[in-house]
Write an enzyme that holds these catalytic residues in place. Structure first.
Site, short mmCIF file in Angstrom:
data_model
loop_
_atom_site.label_atom_id
_atom_site.label_comp_id
_atom_site.label_asym_id
_atom_site.label_seq_id
_atom_site.Cartn_x
_atom_site.Cartn_y
_atom_site.Cartn_z
N TYR A 1 -10.43 -10.23 -7.02
CA TYR A 1 -9.60 -10.12 -8.22
C TYR A 1 -9.88 -11.25 -9.22
O TYR A 1 -9.44 -11.18 -10.36
CB TYR A 1 -8.12 -10.14 -7.84
CG TYR A 1 -7.73 -9.00 -6.95
CD1 TYR A 1 -7.72 -7.69 -7.41
CD2 TYR A 1 -7.39 -9.21 -5.62
CE1 TYR A 1 -7.38 -6.64 -6.59
CE2 TYR A 1 -7.04 -8.16 -4.78
CZ TYR A 1 -7.04 -6.88 -5.27
OH TYR A 1 -6.71 -5.83 -4.46
N LYS B 1 -1.81 -2.39 7.56
CA LYS B 1 -3.21 -2.18 7.88
C LYS B 1 -3.66 -3.24 8.89
O LYS B 1 -3.41 -4.43 8.71
CB LYS B 1 -4.05 -2.28 6.60
CG LYS B 1 -5.50 -1.90 6.80
CD LYS B 1 -6.24 -1.88 5.47
CE LYS B 1 -7.68 -1.45 5.64
NZ LYS B 1 -8.41 -1.42 4.35
N ARG C 1 -1.52 -1.78 -6.96
CA ARG C 1 -1.67 -2.95 -6.09
C ARG C 1 -2.72 -3.90 -6.65
O ARG C 1 -2.51 -5.13 -6.66
CB ARG C 1 -2.06 -2.46 -4.69
CG ARG C 1 -2.38 -3.54 -3.66
CD ARG C 1 -2.62 -2.86 -2.32
NE ARG C 1 -3.38 -3.68 -1.40
CZ ARG C 1 -2.85 -4.50 -0.50
NH1 ARG C 1 -1.54 -4.62 -0.43
NH2 ARG C 1 -3.62 -5.19 0.31
N ARG D 1 0.84 -1.19 0.00
CA ARG D 1 0.00 0.00 0.00
C ARG D 1 0.88 1.25 0.00
O ARG D 1 2.07 1.18 0.32
CB ARG D 1 -0.92 0.00 1.23
CG ARG D 1 -1.86 -1.19 1.30
CD ARG D 1 -2.68 -1.15 2.58
NE ARG D 1 -3.64 -2.24 2.66
CZ ARG D 1 -3.38 -3.43 3.22
NH1 ARG D 1 -2.17 -3.66 3.73
NH2 ARG D 1 -4.30 -4.37 3.26
N HIS E 1 -3.25 3.05 -5.61
CA HIS E 1 -3.72 1.74 -5.17
C HIS E 1 -4.06 0.84 -6.35
O HIS E 1 -4.10 -0.39 -6.20
CB HIS E 1 -4.96 1.92 -4.28
CG HIS E 1 -5.15 0.82 -3.29
ND1 HIS E 1 -4.38 0.68 -2.15
CD2 HIS E 1 -6.03 -0.21 -3.27
CE1 HIS E 1 -4.78 -0.38 -1.47
NE2 HIS E 1 -5.78 -0.95 -2.13
N HIS F 1 -4.28 -9.45 3.37
CA HIS F 1 -5.72 -9.45 3.58
C HIS F 1 -6.08 -10.35 4.76
O HIS F 1 -5.54 -11.44 4.90
CB HIS F 1 -6.46 -9.95 2.33
CG HIS F 1 -6.45 -8.95 1.22
ND1 HIS F 1 -6.72 -9.29 -0.09
CD2 HIS F 1 -6.22 -7.61 1.21
CE1 HIS F 1 -6.64 -8.22 -0.85
NE2 HIS F 1 -6.35 -7.18 -0.08
#
Length: 430
Positions: free
Chosen positions: A399, A258, A367, A233, A364, A390
């Site tokens: 995705y 994150k 990514r 990120r 982003h 994640h």
């Protein structure tokens, strides 16, 4: 009796200008349908009946999604604002809040819970807006559950806030009520969340990735290549420290990402030499700062007290430092922080404009493109989940929609980076 209530509701909407004149009859009609629907739903909570009503409307193919949202808004205004205005005022549950003291207490609690600075800033902004709304609504007492619902309805109907903004506002008020003013919201945390539309991510083609990298100014090109080659990120890249790059094992440690999680990503071979050269420049900057009496990087948590001199070590310096020294707002120490996120974002937008890409492309997006290209290259979905950091594999599976459309293609981000490197080498130019 029902017609009288609906007439009062119509006048309430018109007097407070909660809807346009031409829309008001439709809101009244939706409330009428809801009240008839709810007659035989006694024993259920209001929020549950609303969900049942929404489901009932969804079964009718002639009713559009925007009409269902309109019906829901009409019912929420009826419940949380109109009905409340018709009821006699109850005894005030406590004294009015002192805005300044409340915000300061909220700031201290958020800091104690180690919320990210951006989270603290957003929470305090929403709490401040809530306190202003209370004052404008002449609520001179301690707020209650109905006031929180009224503020959220105000955001949805009068301010037109998105679902994500409404949910962020509710999270801030939930934090306020639980930790600062001690107000019981009962089951609101389960029932009041706005349904959030989740758009599919924008994904760049290999040619678009190359065009953007080619158009990035040399000062920022390595940063864009690292984001595309590792899936980091933007803030993870900017907060990267020298000590977290391992050239021997060819990986990068992403610290405090994150969700306060650490992970390891691979260091692409295509950027290793360029990154080593860049770190030599960073070392020269650090030596110059030390010679001028500075050169101390900010350290996380209480490491500065435990290791007083660690901040001056080269390993703790940011990989992408700012151009100028700045004053740390926490303690007033002059330091060289990492590059500002807006500086990087502006440089990236200039590159996108130069590449003449019409898509809505943010940093982003690199990514997203990395994850999609890795999947097309045969990587396992669980592997991509770990690389991206994640929490749930369901987040990563978004995705797969592009992979299905491009089935049969073979894309490797590392190969694309190699091609970009060859295109920018002096030999390729001659």
């Amino acid at each position: 009796n029902l017609d009288k209530i609906l007439d009062e509701y119509h006048n309430y909407l018109m007097d407070r200008k909660l809807a346009k004149k031409e829309h008001t009859p439709y809101l009244v009609r939706w409330v009428k349908e809801f009240l008839r629907f709810a007659r035989n739903k006694t024993g259920h909570k209001f929020e549950a009946v609303v969900e049942m009503f929404r489901f009932h409307l969804e079964q009718n193919p002639e009713i559009k999604d925007w009409q269902i949202r309109q019906a829901t808004d009409a019912v929420l205004i009826y419940k949380h604002q109109f009905r409340k205005s018709r009821l006699p005022q109850a005894a005030p549950p406590g004294l009015a809040l002192d805005a300044k003291a409340t915000l300061e207490k909220a700031r201290r609690f958020a800091s104690l819970k180690r919320y990210a600075r951006s989270t603290q800033r957003n929470y305090l902004a929403w709490i401040s807006r809530f306190l202003v709304w209370l004052k404008q609504s002449h609520i001179d007492r301690k707020p209650a559950e109905e006031d929180v619902k009224g503020f959220l309805t105000h955001l949805a109907m009068e301010k037109g806030c998105s679902a994500s903004a409404q949910n962020q506002a509710f999270s801030a008020l939930l934090f306020l009520c639980r930790n600062v003013i001690d107000v019981d919201l009962h089951d609101m945390s389960k029932n009041v969340r706005a349904k959030q539309y989740r758009p599919l991510p924008t994904v760049l083609s290999p040619d678009e990735v190359k065009r953007i990298i080619d158009n990035v100014e040399p000062k920022y090109r390595l940063m864009v290549r690292l984001i595309y080659g590792t899936g980091m990120r933007k803030m993870e890249l900017l907060r990267l420290r020298v000590k977290d790059i391992n050239f021997e094992y060819r990986n990068i440690f992403v610290r405090d990402g994150k969700g306060n999680k650490d992970r390891v990503v691979s260091l692409p071979n295509a950027v290793r030499d360029e990154l080593k050269t860049h770190l030599q420049v960073v070392r020269k900057i650090h030596k110059a700062d030390l010679a001028n009496g500075h050169g101390e990087a900010s350290l996380p948590d209480s490491l500065a007290r435990k290791y007083p001199n660690a901040g001056k070590e080269f390993g703790w310096q940011f990989v992408f430092p700012a151009d100028n020294l700045s004053v740390d707002p926490d303690n007033g120490v002059v330091r060289r922080h990492h590059m500002h996120r807006n500086t990087f974002s502006r440089a990236y937008r200039r590159a996108v404009a130069g590449a003449r890409i019409a898509k809505h492309v943010k940093i982003h997006t690199m990514r997203h493109s990395y994850a999609t290209h890795m999947l097309l290259n045969g990587a396992d979905i669980r592997e991509i989940q770990d690389l991206l950091g994640h929490k749930s594999v369901e987040t990563t599976m978004i995705y797969l929609h592009v992979v299905r459309e491009l089935k049969g293609s073979s894309l490797n981000p590392l190969d694309i980076l190699e091609e970009c490197e060859q295109a920018q080498s002096p030999a390729a130019e001659t």
